[in-house]
Design a protein around this motif. Sequence first.
Motif, short mmCIF file in Angstrom:
data_model
loop_
_atom_site.label_atom_id
_atom_site.label_comp_id
_atom_site.label_asym_id
_atom_site.label_seq_id
_atom_site.Cartn_x
_atom_site.Cartn_y
_atom_site.Cartn_z
N PHE A 117 0.90 -1.76 -0.22
CA PHE A 117 0.09 0.06 -0.37
C PHE A 117 1.12 1.70 -0.82
N GLU A 118 0.87 1.76 -1.11
CA GLU A 118 2.02 3.40 -1.01
C GLU A 118 0.46 4.27 -1.46
N GLY A 119 1.33 5.51 -1.55
CA GLY A 119 1.32 7.29 -2.02
C GLY A 119 1.36 8.19 -0.33
N ARG A 120 1.45 9.04 -1.49
CA ARG A 120 0.67 9.86 -0.36
C ARG A 120 0.09 10.14 0.67
N ASP A 121 0.58 10.64 1.64
CA ASP A 121 0.06 10.87 3.41
C ASP A 121 -1.23 11.14 3.13
N ALA A 122 -1.98 11.00 4.12
CA ALA A 122 -3.68 11.08 3.28
C ALA A 122 -4.88 10.57 2.56
N GLY A 124 -5.66 7.04 1.94
CA GLY A 124 -6.66 6.09 1.91
C GLY A 124 -5.81 4.78 2.55
N LYS A 125 -4.62 4.68 2.60
CA LYS A 125 -4.06 3.29 2.66
C LYS A 125 -4.70 2.65 4.45
N GLY A 126 -4.46 3.31 4.96
CA GLY A 126 -4.90 2.97 6.42
C GLY A 126 -6.46 2.15 6.08
N GLY A 127 -7.59 3.04 5.35
CA GLY A 127 -8.67 2.91 5.87
C GLY A 127 -8.88 2.02 4.77
N THR A 128 -8.46 2.37 4.15
CA THR A 128 -8.62 0.59 3.65
C THR A 128 -7.37 -0.83 3.85
N ILE A 129 -6.70 -0.51 4.64
CA ILE A 129 -6.71 -2.04 5.51
C ILE A 129 -7.03 -2.52 6.48
N ARG A 130 -7.83 -1.66 7.10
CA ARG A 130 -8.74 -1.79 8.21
C ARG A 130 -9.96 -2.92 7.15
N ARG A 131 -10.60 -2.41 5.91
CA ARG A 131 -11.50 -2.72 5.41
C ARG A 131 -11.15 -4.22 5.11
N VAL A 132 -10.03 -4.84 4.43
CA VAL A 132 -9.44 -5.11 4.03
C VAL A 132 -8.93 -6.49 4.91
N THR A 133 -8.81 -6.01 6.24
CA THR A 133 -8.69 -7.29 6.96
C THR A 133 -9.75 -7.77 8.44
N ARG A 134 -10.86 -6.64 8.48
CA ARG A 134 -11.25 -6.73 9.01
C ARG A 134 -11.80 -8.19 10.23
N TYR A 135 -12.40 -8.81 9.26
CA TYR A 135 -12.72 -9.97 9.28
C TYR A 135 -12.05 -11.11 8.75
N MET A 136 -11.15 -10.87 8.92
CA MET A 136 -9.47 -12.58 8.62
C MET A 136 -8.90 -12.89 9.66
N ARG A 233 -7.54 16.57 4.20
CA ARG A 233 -7.72 15.55 4.47
C ARG A 233 -7.05 15.81 6.29
N PHE A 234 -5.96 16.85 6.14
CA PHE A 234 -4.54 17.24 6.96
C PHE A 234 -5.99 17.83 7.46
N GLU A 235 -6.08 18.92 7.53
CA GLU A 235 -7.30 19.53 8.38
C GLU A 235 -8.29 18.64 9.30
N ARG A 236 -8.64 18.09 8.75
CA ARG A 236 -9.57 17.46 9.59
C ARG A 236 -8.91 16.63 10.42
N ARG A 237 -7.76 16.28 10.16
CA ARG A 237 -6.67 15.32 11.39
C ARG A 237 -6.49 16.79 12.09
N PRO A 241 -9.76 15.66 17.40
CA PRO A 241 -8.67 15.15 19.09
C PRO A 241 -8.80 13.20 18.12
N LEU A 242 -9.73 12.39 17.70
CA LEU A 242 -9.58 10.76 16.61
C LEU A 242 -8.87 10.87 16.16
N ARG A 243 -8.02 11.66 15.39
CA ARG A 243 -7.63 11.57 14.42
C ARG A 243 -6.06 12.53 14.20
N GLN A 244 -5.98 12.96 15.10
CA GLN A 244 -4.76 14.23 15.75
C GLN A 244 -3.40 13.24 15.37
N TRP A 245 -3.28 12.17 16.06
CA TRP A 245 -2.06 11.30 16.20
C TRP A 245 -1.64 11.04 14.87
N LYS A 246 -2.60 10.88 13.42
CA LYS A 246 -2.40 10.45 12.25
C LYS A 246 -1.34 11.43 11.25
#
Length: 342
Positions: A117-122, A124-136, A233-237, A241-246
Amino acid sequence: MTSDSTTTDGTPEHAMNSPEPGDAAAGVAAMPTTGTSDKTVEPAAKDAGTEEAGNSSKPDLATEVKQLRREIKERDRAYRKLVKRDRREEKLKPYQVELLKLQRHLENTDKRMIVLFEGRDAAGKGGTIRRVTRYMNEKHYRVVALGKPSDEQRTQWYVQRYVAQFPHGGEMVLFDRSWYNRAMVEPVFGFCTQKEYDDFLRGVVGFEKDLVRQGTAMVKLYFSVSKKEQQRRFERRRDDPLRQWKLSEIDLQAQEHWDEFTTHKYEMLRRSHTAQTPWSVIRSENKRKARLNAMKVILNSVDYEDRNPDLDFVPDPKIVLSGAREVELMEAERMRRGKFRS
């Protein structure tokens, strides 16, 4: 003769005009002018105060009603948003079932699989990984996101620390950024020399072809997002407070180095996209569509058993492009505008 005069009925006159000491209070109470005046003023003042209090309470009540209506609308909006999100997540479930079948296939055939999973920051890599592995099954997959190399690792072969994380038979490993850090992030921020960068691009194709030739299934996904959407997306992060760690210091500099990242993206795709180890570029402006189509690319990379014939496994051509096609589009844009597209 007596000194006191009397009335006609024989009552002394001073007895008629001078009240007894015990009658003083009664006499005062009987006086109509002073007492009545005082008692009528006080109730009037009290009534006026009550009326003013009543009037002052009316705006407060109206404000409370407006605030209550506002809260109800906000809650309703939040509820509708949750319902909409749940419906989107439901659409992914048939493909998540297929991912479980793929995982079972890897286990049964003792096959190894790597997904990059490559690409610029923000993007959507992390969110996709979570959906791919959710039920694995957690026993048969790993998500690897390596941090800054240690001093000892700096003295090793560059990809050595990534090789240490490679899958064994029956396992899938998903890299949230991979050895391609050397193709984009490191040269942009000066974390590697020009020679190290050139050596990497010269050797990475042969390295990956060896992996595939020896039985490892490899999927390379590049998530592409516009500069405007990345900023949003940066501004949203920053505000959530739940996304600031990103949000990291490197992230904050991403917009400043946008054109440099684009140039290195072009070189990476041009020099490392091959028929054996192709890049799939995912347009991730719309996260939901990006996640769904990334799943389709992964599922199409392995011929597993019991595939659902009723599902559409064809990626949306507006969302998924081959690395070669993305290079063509970037070159055409450079010819028209004198610079690369994102």
